[in-house]
Design a protein around this motif. Sequence first.
Motif, PDB file in Angstrom:
ATOM      1  N   PHE A 138       0.743  -1.671  -0.034  1.00  0.00           N
ATOM      2  CA  PHE A 138       0.119   0.236  -0.117  1.00  0.00           C
ATOM      3  C   PHE A 138       0.897   1.554   0.015  1.00  0.00           C
ATOM      4  CE2 PHE A 138      -1.766   3.106   2.698  1.00  0.00           C
ATOM      5  CZ  PHE A 138      -3.260   3.610   2.367  1.00  0.00           C
ATOM      6  N   ALA A 139       0.792   2.457  -1.254  1.00  0.00           N
ATOM      7  CA  ALA A 139       1.212   2.964  -0.750  1.00  0.00           C
ATOM      8  C   ALA A 139      -0.352   4.595  -1.071  1.00  0.00           C
ATOM      9  CB  ALA A 139       2.356   3.554  -2.129  1.00  0.00           C
ATOM     10  N   ILE A 140       0.768   6.188  -0.414  1.00  0.00           N
ATOM     11  CA  ILE A 140      -0.110   7.321  -0.596  1.00  0.00           C
ATOM     12  C   ILE A 140       0.765   8.298  -1.724  1.00  0.00           C
ATOM     13  CG2 ILE A 140      -1.373   9.282   0.597  1.00  0.00           C
ATOM     14  CD1 ILE A 140      -2.285   7.660   2.422  1.00  0.00           C
ATOM     15  N   ILE A 141       0.574   8.920  -2.246  1.00  0.00           N
ATOM     16  CA  ILE A 141       1.335   9.459  -3.227  1.00  0.00           C
ATOM     17  C   ILE A 141      -0.154  10.565  -3.193  1.00  0.00           C
ATOM     18  CG2 ILE A 141       1.292   9.787  -5.791  1.00  0.00           C
ATOM     19  CD1 ILE A 141       2.114   7.479  -6.323  1.00  0.00           C
ATOM     20  N   GLU A 142       1.056  11.802  -2.690  1.00  0.00           N
ATOM     21  CA  GLU A 142       0.178  13.526  -3.477  1.00  0.00           C
ATOM     22  C   GLU A 142       0.776  13.880  -4.486  1.00  0.00           C
ATOM     23  OE1 GLU A 142      -0.018  17.295  -0.440  1.00  0.00           O
ATOM     24  OE2 GLU A 142       0.858  15.509   0.431  1.00  0.00           O
ATOM     25  N   PRO A 143       0.091  14.435  -5.196  1.00  0.00           N
ATOM     26  CA  PRO A 143       0.909  15.009  -6.556  1.00  0.00           C
ATOM     27  C   PRO A 143       0.624  16.174  -6.539  1.00  0.00           C
ATOM     28  CG  PRO A 143      -1.091  13.644  -6.884  1.00  0.00           C
ATOM     29  CD  PRO A 143      -1.015  13.276  -5.872  1.00  0.00           C
ATOM     30  N   ASP A 144       1.645  16.601  -7.450  1.00  0.00           N
ATOM     31  CA  ASP A 144       2.470  18.371  -6.419  1.00  0.00           C
ATOM     32  C   ASP A 144       1.840  18.207  -7.777  1.00  0.00           C
ATOM     33  OD1 ASP A 144       3.486  20.636  -7.446  1.00  0.00           O
ATOM     34  OD2 ASP A 144       5.589  19.534  -6.912  1.00  0.00           O
ATOM     35  N   LEU A 145       0.804  19.589  -8.350  1.00  0.00           N
ATOM     36  CA  LEU A 145       0.200  20.308  -8.847  1.00  0.00           C
ATOM     37  C   LEU A 145       0.793  21.647  -9.661  1.00  0.00           C
ATOM     38  CD1 LEU A 145      -3.443  20.561  -7.629  1.00  0.00           C
ATOM     39  CD2 LEU A 145      -2.603  18.569  -9.053  1.00  0.00           C
ATOM     40  N   GLU A 146       2.015  21.798  -9.257  1.00  0.00           N
ATOM     41  CA  GLU A 146       2.773  22.532  -9.804  1.00  0.00           C
ATOM     42  C   GLU A 146       3.513  22.405 -11.012  1.00  0.00           C
ATOM     43  OE1 GLU A 146       2.734  26.005  -9.322  1.00  0.00           O
ATOM     44  OE2 GLU A 146       0.699  25.086  -8.198  1.00  0.00           O
ATOM     45  N   THR A 147       4.378  21.539 -10.616  1.00  0.00           N
ATOM     46  CA  THR A 147       5.659  20.330 -10.794  1.00  0.00           C
ATOM     47  C   THR A 147       4.794  19.191 -11.343  1.00  0.00           C
ATOM     48  OG1 THR A 147       7.195  21.849  -9.800  1.00  0.00           O
ATOM     49  CG2 THR A 147       8.073  20.145 -11.219  1.00  0.00           C
ATOM     50  N   PRO A 148       4.362  18.595 -13.000  1.00  0.00           N
ATOM     51  CA  PRO A 148       4.684  17.109 -12.897  1.00  0.00           C
ATOM     52  C   PRO A 148       5.267  16.433 -12.180  1.00  0.00           C
ATOM     53  CG  PRO A 148       4.125  18.578 -15.364  1.00  0.00           C
ATOM     54  CD  PRO A 148       4.715  19.448 -13.924  1.00  0.00           C
TER      55      PRO A 148
ATOM     56  N   LEU B 245       4.456   8.051   2.112  1.00  0.00           N
ATOM     57  CA  LEU B 245       3.447   6.805   2.955  1.00  0.00           C
ATOM     58  C   LEU B 245       3.929   5.598   1.456  1.00  0.00           C
ATOM     59  CD1 LEU B 245       3.398   5.688   5.672  1.00  0.00           C
ATOM     60  CD2 LEU B 245       0.436   5.309   4.725  1.00  0.00           C
ATOM     61  N   VAL B 246       4.706   4.684   2.159  1.00  0.00           N
ATOM     62  CA  VAL B 246       5.763   3.785   1.253  1.00  0.00           C
ATOM     63  C   VAL B 246       5.162   2.685   2.414  1.00  0.00           C
ATOM     64  CG1 VAL B 246       6.924   2.194  -0.154  1.00  0.00           C
ATOM     65  CG2 VAL B 246       6.765   5.148  -0.179  1.00  0.00           C
ATOM     66  N   GLY B 247       4.086   1.078   1.996  1.00  0.00           N
ATOM     67  CA  GLY B 247       4.036   0.141   2.507  1.00  0.00           C
ATOM     68  C   GLY B 247       5.997  -0.677   2.609  1.00  0.00           C
ATOM     69  N   SER B 248       6.575  -1.596   3.132  1.00  0.00           N
ATOM     70  CA  SER B 248       7.340  -1.931   3.467  1.00  0.00           C
ATOM     71  C   SER B 248       7.804  -3.089   2.323  1.00  0.00           C
ATOM     72  CB  SER B 248       7.912  -2.991   4.632  1.00  0.00           C
ATOM     73  OG  SER B 248       6.345  -4.150   4.331  1.00  0.00           O
ATOM     74  N   GLY B 249       6.628  -3.395   2.141  1.00  0.00           N
ATOM     75  CA  GLY B 249       7.240  -4.609   0.896  1.00  0.00           C
ATOM     76  C   GLY B 249       7.408  -3.824  -0.898  1.00  0.00           C
ATOM     77  N   PHE B 250       7.571  -2.791  -0.816  1.00  0.00           N
ATOM     78  CA  PHE B 250       8.193  -1.360  -1.952  1.00  0.00           C
ATOM     79  C   PHE B 250       9.671  -1.743  -1.797  1.00  0.00           C
ATOM     80  CE2 PHE B 250       4.029  -0.645  -2.183  1.00  0.00           C
ATOM     81  CZ  PHE B 250       3.205  -0.277  -3.203  1.00  0.00           C
TER      82      PHE B 250
END
Length: 195
Positions: free
Chosen positions: A57-67, A73-78
């Motif tokens: 499981f991961a959480i990504i927060e897009p940066d709307l200023e710069t692509p 947040l990143v699960g241990s499997g990654f």
Amino acid sequence: MLSTQSNPSQFPGCTAALRSAESVAFEEVWEASRDRIAVPLRSAIDLRRIAEFARWFAIIEPDLETPALPFRLVGSGFFEFFGHDLTGLDYLTLVDPAIRQLAYDSVVACLTQPCGLWQATPATTADRSSLICEYTILPISKGGSRADQIVVYVNFEKPDTGIPVVDRVEHSTVWHWLDIGHGVPRIDLGAFAGA
């Protein structure tokens, strides 16, 4: 509900039935956290119910200023998958350069018109083999009324030899928008499969 967008020439016989029980269960946890609002608050996601998915499981927060699509947040499997912690890293640095803009635009579309995205995506491993990963992507809010982050659950068949190290995320072969009650974007996802 899955949309009908797909590229059958890239993945003959593909149907929504290819979506795993784990992917559907992940969406059900997300849905249970919504409490009749457009997208769930990050704080409302039931940690007891999400625990079975936490490793991938991961959480990504897009940066709307710069692509950019930085991991928050990143699960241990990654860590096993990529050989290092991805927290703070831009997901777009892991994907084929040819699809970076479309990957970014698709994630932003999941926030703008709240919807999810399900896809089957090959990854090239360190030993040059290929591994198919199932992505389930859904929008969340870190505290307001609008979607500003995504949750991602990655599912794949674990090889008997252990978790391979991934070098690069390739073009998706199968994709579907997930309609969570607000319709789905009109973005052509054909480029995900190199169409």
